[in-house]
Design a protein around this motif. Sequence first.
Motif, PDB file in Angstrom:
ATOM      1  N   SER A 130       0.830  -1.207   0.000  1.00  0.00           N
ATOM      2  CA  SER A 130       0.000   0.000   0.000  1.00  0.00           C
ATOM      3  C   SER A 130       0.864   1.255   0.000  1.00  0.00           C
ATOM      4  CB  SER A 130      -0.926   0.018   1.216  1.00  0.00           C
ATOM      5  OG  SER A 130      -1.875  -1.007   1.151  1.00  0.00           O
ATOM      6  N   GLY A 131       1.880   1.258   0.851  1.00  0.00           N
ATOM      7  CA  GLY A 131       2.777   2.405   0.907  1.00  0.00           C
ATOM      8  C   GLY A 131       3.551   2.598  -0.385  1.00  0.00           C
ATOM      9  N   ALA A 132       4.026   1.483  -0.978  1.00  0.00           N
ATOM     10  CA  ALA A 132       4.816   1.578  -2.202  1.00  0.00           C
ATOM     11  C   ALA A 132       3.970   2.073  -3.374  1.00  0.00           C
ATOM     12  CB  ALA A 132       5.423   0.214  -2.526  1.00  0.00           C
ATOM     13  N   LEU A 133       2.735   1.586  -3.475  1.00  0.00           N
ATOM     14  CA  LEU A 133       1.849   2.048  -4.543  1.00  0.00           C
ATOM     15  C   LEU A 133       1.555   3.541  -4.408  1.00  0.00           C
ATOM     16  CD1 LEU A 133      -0.666  -0.942  -4.638  1.00  0.00           C
ATOM     17  CD2 LEU A 133       0.901  -0.278  -6.473  1.00  0.00           C
ATOM     18  N   THR A 134       1.428   3.997  -3.181  1.00  0.00           N
ATOM     19  CA  THR A 134       1.148   5.415  -2.946  1.00  0.00           C
ATOM     20  C   THR A 134       2.332   6.296  -3.321  1.00  0.00           C
ATOM     21  OG1 THR A 134      -0.358   4.825  -1.130  1.00  0.00           O
ATOM     22  CG2 THR A 134       0.422   7.101  -1.235  1.00  0.00           C
ATOM     23  N   VAL A 135       3.528   5.927  -2.839  1.00  0.00           N
ATOM     24  CA  VAL A 135       4.697   6.768  -3.139  1.00  0.00           C
ATOM     25  C   VAL A 135       5.099   6.668  -4.608  1.00  0.00           C
ATOM     26  CG1 VAL A 135       5.571   6.692  -0.779  1.00  0.00           C
ATOM     27  CG2 VAL A 135       6.318   4.953  -2.415  1.00  0.00           C
ATOM     28  N   SER A 136       4.743   5.569  -5.269  1.00  0.00           N
ATOM     29  CA  SER A 136       5.057   5.459  -6.704  1.00  0.00           C
ATOM     30  C   SER A 136       4.327   6.551  -7.498  1.00  0.00           C
ATOM     31  CB  SER A 136       4.685   4.071  -7.229  1.00  0.00           C
ATOM     32  OG  SER A 136       3.280   3.864  -7.209  1.00  0.00           O
ATOM     33  N   MET A 137       3.114   6.885  -7.071  1.00  0.00           N
ATOM     34  CA  MET A 137       2.381   7.980  -7.719  1.00  0.00           C
ATOM     35  C   MET A 137       3.032   9.326  -7.408  1.00  0.00           C
ATOM     36  SD  MET A 137      -1.628   6.957  -7.267  1.00  0.00           S
ATOM     37  CE  MET A 137      -1.564   7.142  -5.492  1.00  0.00           C
ATOM     38  N   MET A 138       3.617   9.455  -6.231  1.00  0.00           N
ATOM     39  CA  MET A 138       4.238  10.717  -5.837  1.00  0.00           C
ATOM     40  C   MET A 138       5.482  11.024  -6.661  1.00  0.00           C
ATOM     41  SD  MET A 138       3.947  10.566  -1.693  1.00  0.00           S
ATOM     42  CE  MET A 138       5.012  11.977  -1.582  1.00  0.00           C
ATOM     43  N   VAL A 139       6.306  10.000  -6.910  1.00  0.00           N
ATOM     44  CA  VAL A 139       7.579  10.234  -7.604  1.00  0.00           C
ATOM     45  C   VAL A 139       7.442  10.137  -9.120  1.00  0.00           C
ATOM     46  CG1 VAL A 139       8.867   9.378  -5.623  1.00  0.00           C
ATOM     47  CG2 VAL A 139       8.307   7.805  -7.472  1.00  0.00           C
ATOM     48  N   LEU A 140       6.279   9.714  -9.603  1.00  0.00           N
ATOM     49  CA  LEU A 140       6.074   9.563 -11.041  1.00  0.00           C
ATOM     50  C   LEU A 140       6.316  10.863 -11.814  1.00  0.00           C
ATOM     51  CD1 LEU A 140       5.296   7.473 -13.175  1.00  0.00           C
ATOM     52  CD2 LEU A 140       2.896   8.113 -12.849  1.00  0.00           C
ATOM     53  N   PRO A 141       5.775  12.016 -11.366  1.00  0.00           N
ATOM     54  CA  PRO A 141       6.035  13.262 -12.106  1.00  0.00           C
ATOM     55  C   PRO A 141       7.517  13.611 -12.201  1.00  0.00           C
ATOM     56  CG  PRO A 141       4.245  13.565 -10.536  1.00  0.00           C
ATOM     57  CD  PRO A 141       4.868  12.252 -10.229  1.00  0.00           C
ATOM     58  N   THR A 142       8.266  13.354 -11.130  1.00  0.00           N
ATOM     59  CA  THR A 142       9.701  13.646 -11.136  1.00  0.00           C
ATOM     60  C   THR A 142      10.421  12.816 -12.187  1.00  0.00           C
ATOM     61  OG1 THR A 142       9.650  14.170  -8.772  1.00  0.00           O
ATOM     62  CG2 THR A 142      11.797  13.669  -9.737  1.00  0.00           C
ATOM     63  N   ILE A 143      10.098  11.532 -12.248  1.00  0.00           N
ATOM     64  CA  ILE A 143      10.755  10.642 -13.206  1.00  0.00           C
ATOM     65  C   ILE A 143      10.367  11.012 -14.630  1.00  0.00           C
ATOM     66  CG2 ILE A 143      10.947   8.244 -13.977  1.00  0.00           C
ATOM     67  CD1 ILE A 143      10.605   7.385 -11.089  1.00  0.00           C
ATOM     68  N   VAL A 144       9.093  11.316 -14.855  1.00  0.00           N
ATOM     69  CA  VAL A 144       8.640  11.696 -16.200  1.00  0.00           C
ATOM     70  C   VAL A 144       9.352  12.964 -16.657  1.00  0.00           C
ATOM     71  CG1 VAL A 144       6.684  12.484 -17.566  1.00  0.00           C
ATOM     72  CG2 VAL A 144       6.388  10.586 -15.987  1.00  0.00           C
ATOM     73  N   LYS A 145       9.379  13.980 -15.806  1.00  0.00           N
ATOM     74  CA  LYS A 145       9.944  15.276 -16.191  1.00  0.00           C
ATOM     75  C   LYS A 145      11.438  15.178 -16.440  1.00  0.00           C
ATOM     76  CE  LYS A 145       9.475  19.681 -16.933  1.00  0.00           C
ATOM     77  NZ  LYS A 145       8.700  20.152 -18.101  1.00  0.00           N
ATOM     78  N   THR A 146      12.186  14.544 -15.518  1.00  0.00           N
ATOM     79  CA  THR A 146      13.638  14.461 -15.681  1.00  0.00           C
ATOM     80  C   THR A 146      14.010  13.598 -16.879  1.00  0.00           C
ATOM     81  OG1 THR A 146      13.656  12.647 -14.052  1.00  0.00           O
ATOM     82  CG2 THR A 146      14.167  14.854 -13.246  1.00  0.00           C
ATOM     83  N   THR A 147      13.253  12.521 -17.117  1.00  0.00           N
ATOM     84  CA  THR A 147      13.534  11.673 -18.275  1.00  0.00           C
ATOM     85  C   THR A 147      13.268  12.415 -19.570  1.00  0.00           C
ATOM     86  OG1 THR A 147      12.964   9.668 -17.021  1.00  0.00           O
ATOM     87  CG2 THR A 147      12.984   9.485 -19.418  1.00  0.00           C
ATOM     88  N   GLU A 148      12.177  13.148 -19.615  1.00  0.00           N
ATOM     89  CA  GLU A 148      11.854  13.908 -20.820  1.00  0.00           C
ATOM     90  C   GLU A 148      12.913  14.977 -21.099  1.00  0.00           C
ATOM     91  OE1 GLU A 148       7.986  16.126 -22.858  1.00  0.00           O
ATOM     92  OE2 GLU A 148       7.967  15.628 -20.721  1.00  0.00           O
ATOM     93  N   GLU A 149      13.365  15.656 -20.048  1.00  0.00           N
ATOM     94  CA  GLU A 149      14.414  16.660 -20.232  1.00  0.00           C
ATOM     95  C   GLU A 149      15.718  16.007 -20.671  1.00  0.00           C
ATOM     96  OE1 GLU A 149      14.098  19.931 -20.186  1.00  0.00           O
ATOM     97  OE2 GLU A 149      11.942  19.644 -19.812  1.00  0.00           O
TER      98      GLU A 149
END
Length: 264
Positions: free
Chosen positions: A122-141
Amino acid sequence: MKVKHKDSLTRTLLISISLLTIGILLWIIAYIFVNGISHIDLVKLFPPMVSTLFIVVIGLAISAPIGIGAAIYLNEYAKDGKFVRGIRFATESLAAVPSILFGLFGMMFFQINLKLGFSMLSGALTVSMMVLPTIVKTTEEALKTVPTSYREGSLALGATKYATIAKVVLPSALPGILTGIVLGMGRIVGETAAIYLTAGTMYRLPLSAMESGRTLAVHLYLLAKEGISFDEAYGTALVLLVVILCLNLTTYFIGNKLNKSSSK
């Protein structure tokens, strides 16, 4: 003369701000070190460290592939339009959501609706949504920094678009991608509110993803909040600080290594 004076003033101001930032960081580190070095008990901290490892590994195993895949689609395949702009807006909005709201959502959806209960999952699924924007943005850049000539040269030699992305673009962008992943990892390690509401606060050694536990950040919060032991809280804070600093140094080291190897 006025231009030189302004340049000198700007330079002095920027140097002062940089020194102030470094000074604050060193002051925080020194304060925690002095108060916590004699109160570190790795035996007591072993269960929270294992819980933290569970959350980090599962969270990144979920968010990293999705985030990198989304960034590849946005940068390499998708054409600019309302749909792409909508995805980027949703990603930026997700990054601005407070962690406590992620925790409430995770508690209601994963813990209650999906009946996962207080658990590492439950905790991992929740934090995975939190860090998703960071990974998307840095990867795209990172993908944007790869010269277009690399793609054109690969395609001109007869490679498919998939082969070009897999063997040319991604290796060149790997340092930036790793930076995003480790930044996400650092946020997971230091997260409290979302994990507090989903993974639980039980002091135990979790043996599976379906068991609850207490991460280092939650352990620190409870020690300070309940007034159990401020000495142990400082010791836990020092361990947590060392973990985060090691992650940042690892990112710097790996990024430099990959940059040097790709430039050869």
